[in-house]
Design a protein around this motif. Sequence first.
Motif, mmCIF file in Angstrom:
data_model
loop_
_atom_site.group_PDB
_atom_site.id
_atom_site.type_symbol
_atom_site.label_atom_id
_atom_site.label_comp_id
_atom_site.label_asym_id
_atom_site.label_seq_id
_atom_site.Cartn_x
_atom_site.Cartn_y
_atom_site.Cartn_z
ATOM 1 N N MET A 1 29.866 24.782 -20.544
ATOM 2 C CA MET A 1 29.675 23.422 -21.602
ATOM 3 C C MET A 1 29.065 24.108 -23.011
ATOM 4 S SD MET A 1 28.295 20.439 -19.320
ATOM 5 C CE MET A 1 27.084 21.217 -18.508
ATOM 6 N N ASP A 2 28.285 25.156 -22.729
ATOM 7 C CA ASP A 2 27.958 25.582 -23.907
ATOM 8 C C ASP A 2 28.922 26.300 -24.833
ATOM 9 O OD1 ASP A 2 25.189 25.153 -23.364
ATOM 10 O OD2 ASP A 2 24.833 27.054 -22.604
ATOM 11 N N LYS A 3 30.141 26.957 -24.034
ATOM 12 C CA LYS A 3 31.040 27.416 -24.829
ATOM 13 C C LYS A 3 31.896 26.526 -25.354
ATOM 14 C CE LYS A 3 30.560 32.001 -24.066
ATOM 15 N NZ LYS A 3 30.358 32.884 -25.291
ATOM 16 N N LEU A 4 31.941 25.211 -24.711
ATOM 17 C CA LEU A 4 32.967 24.298 -25.256
ATOM 18 C C LEU A 4 32.240 23.013 -26.121
ATOM 19 C CD1 LEU A 4 34.326 23.008 -21.698
ATOM 20 C CD2 LEU A 4 35.640 24.444 -23.672
ATOM 21 N N ARG A 5 31.047 23.593 -26.611
ATOM 22 C CA ARG A 5 29.975 23.051 -27.466
ATOM 23 C C ARG A 5 30.071 21.520 -26.929
ATOM 24 N NH1 ARG A 5 29.462 26.140 -32.088
ATOM 25 N NH2 ARG A 5 30.937 27.593 -32.328
#
Length: 432
Positions: A353-357
């Motif tokens: 989720m961090d990578k997907l913002r």
Amino acid sequence: MQLVRNMAQLVVSLGILVAADKLVEQAFAAASIKFPSALFAMFCVFALLLLLPPSLANGFMAFFDPATVFIHRWLPLFFVPSLVVLPLAVRDVSPASALKILFITFGGWFASLVVAGYTALSVRRIVKTQLIPAEPMKRPSPFGPLEFWAWAAVFVASFAVAYVSPTALGTTATTCLPFLLASTVFGYILGSRLPSGVKKVLHPIICCALSADLAAVAYGYLSRSGVDAVLGDYLTESPSNPGAGDILMGFLGSVIISFAFSMFNQRKLVRRHAAEIFTSIAVASTFSLYSTAILGRVVELEPILTISILPRCITVALALRVVSLFEGVNTSVTAAVVVLTGLIGANFAQAVMDKLRLKDPIARGIGTASSAHGLGTAAVSAKEPEALPFCAIAYALTGVVASLFCSLPAIRHSLVFIAGDASASQTQHFSY
């Protein structure tokens, strides 16, 4: 004296939930109703709480609080039995089919997370509802050294009794029940006390299942009865001759009913963010079911195995009831895939989720729980308290919505047809 009162309240409140689950289950079976009986009981409890005056509703919640805390503290134990007997269930699953199942599980988890998270984020941008503080959520107390050593002693003593006097208790299932149950509980407590870094590899659920399997291997070898016979006695599915697994799985209906209390406790949050919550969960649940059926068809997985893993994103308590609506499924494979999905989410959901913002707490909470149910929720609870309430709500509602969908004959027909077993979709009987 206070301890005695607390124990009495726990026994009575938990006993009422278990008894209510069994009574409704028997009534549904007598009426040949396919809809999950525990889900109906959950709706009844939730409706009752909404209809009662606030003072009575709060008193009702307080009375059942010990039972709900007990269920949440021991929740993984009730998922484990199907994993323990998995070595018996997967012998007919070829390595090629196992690889296909792993592909669907990993790919399906990622896709479900993306769909749920971005759906919640999109709806949130449309409605622009301000986030309000959630009701505080109780966390179960950690296991202490006394519980650890007490269950270790119970396991050793019960194992010795079963080995020295295997016929003292009657049937083989009854003989194996005490030490297999103790080994399962001991394994869970041991896994829960491991360092956080180790838990990423050896999750308490895995540790729990391994502990029971190792106990079965040891007893099967020493008694010369064989591990297959011991594992067969772990989960007999016989009301008159239950095994340790049957005792643990007997609480699954109570787990579902307990969802009513957590949803009622967060009713203000649900009401305020209903658009984000219900839209995301409906879309994610539909996507999860149909994408699994489609992926199974694309990779040419056996239809019955595809159907068995349809509820991969639903908590085990409801996943097993969803697949029971279909015929000929492998419930151990169902449980294994559900737990594997949860473990993937628990370890990778936050990083992905961090990578997907995906920064919004509602999107993170709903995305995690809709793709990785209770294990993902547990992982989020330690690091993201603002997302936890939405995780808890989505954790319950994802299973509820998927169960409602699968209780509709038309949807079951379509899922079976997509999975590749057109003949089964025409011959199944979906009675109510």
